[in-house]
Every structure is written in structure tokens, then in C-alpha cells.
Design a protein around this motif. Structure first.
Motif, PDB file in Angstrom:
ATOM      1  N   ILE A 118       1.595 -16.019  -5.586  1.00  0.00           N
ATOM      2  CA  ILE A 118       2.140 -15.653  -4.278  1.00  0.00           C
ATOM      3  C   ILE A 118       2.766 -14.263  -4.339  1.00  0.00           C
ATOM      4  CG2 ILE A 118       3.718 -16.307  -2.421  1.00  0.00           C
ATOM      5  CD1 ILE A 118       1.385 -18.287  -2.906  1.00  0.00           C
ATOM      6  N   CYS A 119       2.286 -13.359  -3.493  1.00  0.00           N
ATOM      7  CA  CYS A 119       2.821 -12.002  -3.428  1.00  0.00           C
ATOM      8  C   CYS A 119       4.300 -12.057  -3.050  1.00  0.00           C
ATOM      9  CB  CYS A 119       2.042 -11.189  -2.392  1.00  0.00           C
ATOM     10  SG  CYS A 119       2.662  -9.504  -2.169  1.00  0.00           S
ATOM     11  N   SER A 120       5.112 -11.254  -3.708  1.00  0.00           N
ATOM     12  CA  SER A 120       6.551 -11.239  -3.437  1.00  0.00           C
ATOM     13  C   SER A 120       6.882 -10.539  -2.119  1.00  0.00           C
ATOM     14  CB  SER A 120       7.294 -10.562  -4.588  1.00  0.00           C
ATOM     15  OG  SER A 120       6.888  -9.206  -4.718  1.00  0.00           O
ATOM     16  N   HIS A 121       5.903  -9.896  -1.516  1.00  0.00           N
ATOM     17  CA  HIS A 121       6.146  -9.190  -0.251  1.00  0.00           C
ATOM     18  C   HIS A 121       5.720 -10.019   0.956  1.00  0.00           C
ATOM     19  CE1 HIS A 121       4.629  -6.470   3.008  1.00  0.00           C
ATOM     20  NE2 HIS A 121       5.893  -6.112   2.955  1.00  0.00           N
ATOM     21  N   ALA A 122       4.520 -10.573   0.934  1.00  0.00           N
ATOM     22  CA  ALA A 122       3.984 -11.185   2.152  1.00  0.00           C
ATOM     23  C   ALA A 122       3.583 -12.648   1.999  1.00  0.00           C
ATOM     24  CB  ALA A 122       2.781 -10.383   2.641  1.00  0.00           C
ATOM     25  N   GLU A 123       3.820 -13.250   0.856  1.00  0.00           N
ATOM     26  CA  GLU A 123       3.521 -14.661   0.620  1.00  0.00           C
ATOM     27  C   GLU A 123       2.067 -15.029   0.923  1.00  0.00           C
ATOM     28  OE1 GLU A 123       6.421 -17.461   1.905  1.00  0.00           O
ATOM     29  OE2 GLU A 123       8.086 -16.205   1.245  1.00  0.00           O
TER      30      GLU A 123
END
Length: 109
Positions: free
Chosen positions: A45-50
Motif C-alpha cells: 500500500i502506497c504511503s501517499h494514496a493507499e
């Protein structure tokens, strides 16, 4: 789970060369990534945009988030460029014959 904390997640052949495979390990989304002859495990999971990092491009030891283009270092989980500013967890990987094993004990935070 084995007694050393590693759990078998897939066959090595399931991970594309210079590509990624999204899996779940004990309800944790993990991207298994093959790059430059190595296999890495990074939180999917991207830490910016999930969104799922496993759907992004893999190149030169990094994975790019497909939504906004942030790249993450596969060794450390640190973002290389904005918009992401927070790292994603990385996990230890073992190759046992043709099997890929992952430990969810974080390598880096």
C-alpha cells in the motif's frame, strides 16, 4: 508460520522478472518484487494514496506507484520522489529452493 517467523507465500516463478506480485501474508498486503536479480518484499500500500504498489512499474531497484508516480526504494521502503513523503515497511525475504518466504517482522520502518 514456521518457527523462524518466515512463511511461504509463493513460488519464485510466480514473480515476474522486473515485476511485482501482490499477496497477503497474515492479512497484510505485501508486494513481492523481483528487480536486478533480487527478490524484495515491501508493503503493497502506497504511503501517499493507499493504492497497490504491486500494480506499478519496477525499475532499477525501485517500484513506482501507478497513481501519482512516487517511486520507493525496494531495499529501504523510502520514497525517492514526491508526492509520497513517508516510507513503506519492507520485510525480510528468503528463497528456499523454488519457494519464496517472507517474515512480517519489519526490516525497516
Amino acid at each position: 508460520m514456521s518457527n523462524d517467523g518466515f512463511v511461504k507465500v509463493c513460488a519464485l516463478a510466480d514473480i515476474p522478472e522486473e515485476g511485482a506480485l501482490g499477496v497477503e501474508v497474515d492479512d497484510t498486503p505485501v508486494a513481492l518484487v523481483r528487480s536486478e536479480g533480487q527478490v524484495y518484499a515491501i508493503n503493497d500500500i502506497c504511503s501517499h494514496a493507499e493504492v497497490n504498489l504491486s500494480e506499478g512499474e519496477v525499475e532499477d531497484g525501485t517500484i513506482e506507484c501507478w497513481l501519482h508516480g512516487s517511486c520507493f526504494d525496494l531495499r529501504s521502503g523510502k520514497p525517492i520522489n514526491p508526492p509520497a513523503t513517508r516510507p513503506v515497511p519492507t520485510y525480510a525475504v528468503k528463497i528456499d529452493g523454488d519457494d519464496v518466504l517472507v517474515s512480517l517482522a519489519e526490516k525497516n520502518s
